[in-house]
Design a protein around this motif. Structure first.
Motif, PDB file in Angstrom:
ATOM      1  N   ASP A   1      -4.621   5.973 -14.106  1.00 18.16           N
ATOM      2  CA  ASP A   1      -3.931   4.682 -14.195  1.00 18.16           C
ATOM      3  C   ASP A   1      -4.173   4.020 -15.543  1.00 18.16           C
ATOM      4  O   ASP A   1      -3.247   3.449 -16.137  1.00 18.16           O
ATOM      5  CB  ASP A   1      -4.404   3.757 -13.072  1.00 18.16           C
ATOM      6  N   VAL A   2      -5.408   4.103 -16.043  1.00 17.61           N
ATOM      7  CA  VAL A   2      -5.705   3.515 -17.348  1.00 17.61           C
ATOM      8  C   VAL A   2      -4.936   4.221 -18.448  1.00 17.61           C
ATOM      9  O   VAL A   2      -4.384   3.593 -19.345  1.00 17.61           O
ATOM     10  CB  VAL A   2      -7.225   3.557 -17.614  1.00 17.61           C
ATOM     11  N   SER A   3      -4.876   5.542 -18.373  1.00 20.04           N
ATOM     12  CA  SER A   3      -4.149   6.281 -19.414  1.00 20.04           C
ATOM     13  C   SER A   3      -2.659   5.956 -19.385  1.00 20.04           C
ATOM     14  O   SER A   3      -2.019   5.840 -20.428  1.00 20.04           O
ATOM     15  CB  SER A   3      -4.367   7.781 -19.211  1.00 20.04           C
ATOM     16  N   VAL A   4      -2.092   5.790 -18.183  1.00 15.17           N
ATOM     17  CA  VAL A   4      -0.672   5.431 -18.083  1.00 15.17           C
ATOM     18  C   VAL A   4      -0.429   4.041 -18.652  1.00 15.17           C
ATOM     19  O   VAL A   4       0.527   3.809 -19.403  1.00 15.17           O
ATOM     20  CB  VAL A   4      -0.213   5.513 -16.611  1.00 15.17           C
ATOM     21  N   ARG A   5      -1.320   3.084 -18.318  1.00 15.92           N
ATOM     22  CA  ARG A   5      -1.171   1.736 -18.865  1.00 15.92           C
ATOM     23  C   ARG A   5      -1.327   1.734 -20.380  1.00 15.92           C
ATOM     24  O   ARG A   5      -0.594   1.027 -21.082  1.00 15.92           O
ATOM     25  CB  ARG A   5      -2.203   0.803 -18.223  1.00 15.92           C
ATOM     26  N   GLU A   6      -2.272   2.526 -20.885  1.00 18.41           N
ATOM     27  CA  GLU A   6      -2.448   2.609 -22.333  1.00 18.41           C
ATOM     28  C   GLU A   6      -1.220   3.204 -23.009  1.00 18.41           C
ATOM     29  O   GLU A   6      -0.781   2.734 -24.063  1.00 18.41           O
ATOM     30  CB  GLU A   6      -3.683   3.449 -22.660  1.00 18.41           C
ATOM     31  N   GLN A   7      -0.661   4.216 -22.392  1.00 20.44           N
ATOM     32  CA  GLN A   7       0.536   4.830 -22.972  1.00 20.44           C
ATOM     33  C   GLN A   7       1.703   3.856 -22.977  1.00 20.44           C
ATOM     34  O   GLN A   7       2.445   3.756 -23.968  1.00 20.44           O
ATOM     35  CB  GLN A   7       0.902   6.087 -22.181  1.00 20.44           C
TER      36      GLN A   7
ATOM     37  N   ASN B   1       3.487   2.438 -26.323  1.00 22.10           N
ATOM     38  CA  ASN B   1       4.939   2.587 -26.486  1.00 22.10           C
ATOM     39  C   ASN B   1       5.602   1.235 -26.752  1.00 22.10           C
ATOM     40  O   ASN B   1       6.477   1.123 -27.612  1.00 22.10           O
ATOM     41  CB  ASN B   1       5.544   3.214 -25.235  1.00 22.10           C
ATOM     42  N   ARG B   2       5.166   0.208 -26.026  1.00 23.23           N
ATOM     43  CA  ARG B   2       5.752  -1.114 -26.223  1.00 23.23           C
ATOM     44  C   ARG B   2       5.407  -1.662 -27.615  1.00 23.23           C
ATOM     45  O   ARG B   2       6.266  -2.249 -28.284  1.00 23.23           O
ATOM     46  CB  ARG B   2       5.251  -2.059 -25.134  1.00 23.23           C
ATOM     47  N   VAL B   3       4.165  -1.463 -28.051  1.00 23.12           N
ATOM     48  CA  VAL B   3       3.775  -1.922 -29.389  1.00 23.12           C
ATOM     49  C   VAL B   3       4.559  -1.182 -30.468  1.00 23.12           C
ATOM     50  O   VAL B   3       5.042  -1.785 -31.442  1.00 23.12           O
ATOM     51  CB  VAL B   3       2.258  -1.738 -29.591  1.00 23.12           C
ATOM     52  N   ARG B   4       4.719   0.121 -30.289  1.00 21.40           N
ATOM     53  CA  ARG B   4       5.466   0.904 -31.271  1.00 21.40           C
ATOM     54  C   ARG B   4       6.921   0.463 -31.335  1.00 21.40           C
ATOM     55  O   ARG B   4       7.492   0.298 -32.430  1.00 21.40           O
ATOM     56  CB  ARG B   4       5.376   2.387 -30.911  1.00 21.40           C
ATOM     57  N   GLU B   5       7.554   0.253 -30.193  1.00 21.27           N
ATOM     58  CA  GLU B   5       8.951  -0.196 -30.186  1.00 21.27           C
ATOM     59  C   GLU B   5       9.092  -1.576 -30.812  1.00 21.27           C
ATOM     60  O   GLU B   5      10.061  -1.845 -31.533  1.00 21.27           O
ATOM     61  CB  GLU B   5       9.470  -0.202 -28.743  1.00 21.27           C
ATOM     62  N   THR B   6       8.128  -2.455 -30.544  1.00 17.93           N
ATOM     63  CA  THR B   6       8.174  -3.795 -31.140  1.00 17.93           C
ATOM     64  C   THR B   6       8.056  -3.722 -32.655  1.00 17.93           C
ATOM     65  O   THR B   6       8.789  -4.401 -33.389  1.00 17.93           O
ATOM     66  CB  THR B   6       7.051  -4.670 -30.563  1.00 17.93           C
TER      67      THR B   6
END
Length: 492
Positions: A5-11, A15-20
């Motif tokens: 779950d932590v790895s999924v949240r981190e991913q 992804n959101r930071v990269r898209e931003t």
């Protein structure tokens, strides 16, 4: 399980930071380019005036216009970026450095453009206009904030008026939906308003693009050196130089007769016309034989090929509409990039689609600024006031935000509309889409035939010297037999 779950949240977070970051960098680049374009056209006297308040107001309005123009450019690039991203992922499916080009990023770009288009059309541009025209309420303390208060009040009144019009229109067309409360402003009324604006933009594109496609030939021809049949450039240049010298001597002779005083303005206009003609002839003489005899025909052939290709794709889309209901434009939630090409010809067909979309946008701008209704909006370098800049930015945003719907409706691309762009109520109506395609194909074909035939006849008239006749030369007064007889006599 917690580690997963932590790895999924981190991913998801990465992804959101990269898209931003990608969206911010893209918009920053577009904002800088838009600001350079507007500073090239703006009237500098309005920003360095003695009145500091007016200068500040104009600068704020310019910043808002820059934001709007950036959104308009991004709207133009939506389809090209989406199509090229899909082809890049198909070409490099396992490349680690290309994984940032995903459906989430493209979907986010479409949503941001839709959001900022609504924000600019409904709030920013009206506020910029009211802000530049306001002077503050009577009796209030003068200053920038007083003008802000007046502009905000006018904007609120305009918003209430537009909201009432939208509610009445929705009540007439969809009585059951119109009974919703005003809490659905963001989910229903603003998209409904934008649907109407987009419909107006597509109608405007339908009227401007065929006219612009025909005007592209003359606009491109004015930028290139035209080859002339049976024409001696040196002879015409010497006659033009002699005429220019004669007019110059008459203007500088110092005569004081009444006739000369009354005709000075006319002679100045004739002198400027002859001078521009001489400059054009000198540029033609200095041009290389390749540029003079090959550049212009190649450019005309490319424009003709692009225009014919657009018409053929629209005709093919009409046949698909008659045979298959899936050809109607529709929205989709996930673009599924990297799964299959959006063109039956692969990457080459996708590249052709991108070129045609950009070509249609340029042609629509040429037709828009060439039409009699909008000729006054044409910006001039260093001589465009703030009001004209606001009008131009709003017009460009209306045209560019309707370009994805326009391209998908005509079948130029098979990339379906993402997000709220696909929520327009009229997109699923077969009769509207079919009639739209037929009108575009008919208007473009008629404009193309008229432009090509008259251009060929005009060049023949000029080549055979018939334009020097005292009579008004037209298609009815100079038949083709006269052209042929004149050409044979010159050859003999």
């Amino acid at each position: 399980m917690e580690t997963d779950d932590v790895s999924v949240r981190e991913q998801l977070f990465h992804n959101r930071v990269r898209e931003t970051i990608i969206c911010v960098l893209l918009f920053t680049c577009l904002y800088i380019v838009s600001y350079l374009i507007l500073t090239h056209f703006k009237k500098a006297a309005e920003f360095v005036t003695d009145d500091v308040e007016d200068a500040t107001v104009n600068k704020i309005a310019l910043w808002l216009c820059t934001f709007t123009l950036s959104v308009a450019v991004c709207a133009v690039l939506l389809l090209p970026i989406s199509i090229l991203s899909n082809e890049v992922l198909l070409t490099f499916p396992q490349s680690y450095y290309m994984q940032w080009l995903n459906g989430s990023l493209i979907h986010g770009l479409w949503n941001l453009v839709f959001l900022f288009s609504n924000l600019s059309l409904v709030f920013l541009m009206p506020f910029a206009y009211f802000f530049t025209e306001s002077e503050g309420f009577a009796g209030s303390k003068k200053g920038v904030m007083a003008r802000v208060y007046e502009a905000v009040v006018l904007l609120l009144l305009l918003a209430l008026l537009v909201l009432g019009i939208v509610w009445v229109a929705s009540a007439i067309l969809h009585d059951n939906i119109a009974r919703k409360s005003l809490y659905d402003l963001w989910e229903y009324y603003l998209p409904y308003l934008y649907s109407g604006i987009s419909l107006f933009g597509t109608v405007l594109l339908l009227l401007c693009t065929p006219f612009g496609l025909s005007r592209m030939f003359s606009v491109t021809g004015s930028l290139l050196v035209k080859p002339r049949l049976l024409e001696d450039v040196e002879d015409i240049l010497s006659c033009t130089s002699f005429e220019e010298d004669s007019l110059c001597r008459k203007l500088n002779s110092g005569r004081t007769s009444c006739w000369v005083k009354l005709n000075v303005d006319a002679m100045k206009k004739d002198y400027q016309t002859v001078q521009s003609k001489r400059i054009a002839l000198e540029s033609r003489r200095k041009a290389s034989p390749w540029q003079r005899n090959l550049g212009y025909p190649l450019a005309m052939l490319v424009l003709l090929a692009l225009t014919v290709m657009c018409v053929l794709m629209v005709c093919f889309n009409v046949l698909e509409l008659l045979l298959d209901e899936t050809a109607l434009p529709r929205g989709m939630e996930d673009p599924h990039l990297g799964m299959a090409s959006f063109s039956m010809f692969g990457s080459l067909g996708a590249a052709v689609q991108v070129v045609l979309i950009l070509y249609l946008m340029v042609s629509s701008l040429v037709g828009f600024y060439s039409s009699p209704l909008f000729t006054g909006l044409l910006p001039r370098a260093k001589d465009t006031n703030v009001t004209q800049i606001i009008a131009n930015c709003m017009s460009l945003l209306i045209l560019s935000s309707a370009l994805p719907v326009f391209s998908r409706t005509l079948g130029i691309t098979r990339f379906d509309l993402l997000g709220d762009f696909g929520r327009h109520n009229w997109l699923g109506n077969f009769y509207i889409v079919f009639l739209y395609n037929m009108l575009f194909a008919g208007l473009t074909s008629a404009s193309l035939i008229q432009t090509v035939t008259w251009a060929v006849q005009r060049e023949l008239i000029r080549a055979f010297g018939l334009h020097r006749l005292p009579l008004t030369v037209s298609r009815s007064t100079v038949p083709f037999r006269l052209l042929l007889a004149s050409g044979l006599s010159k050859i003999q």
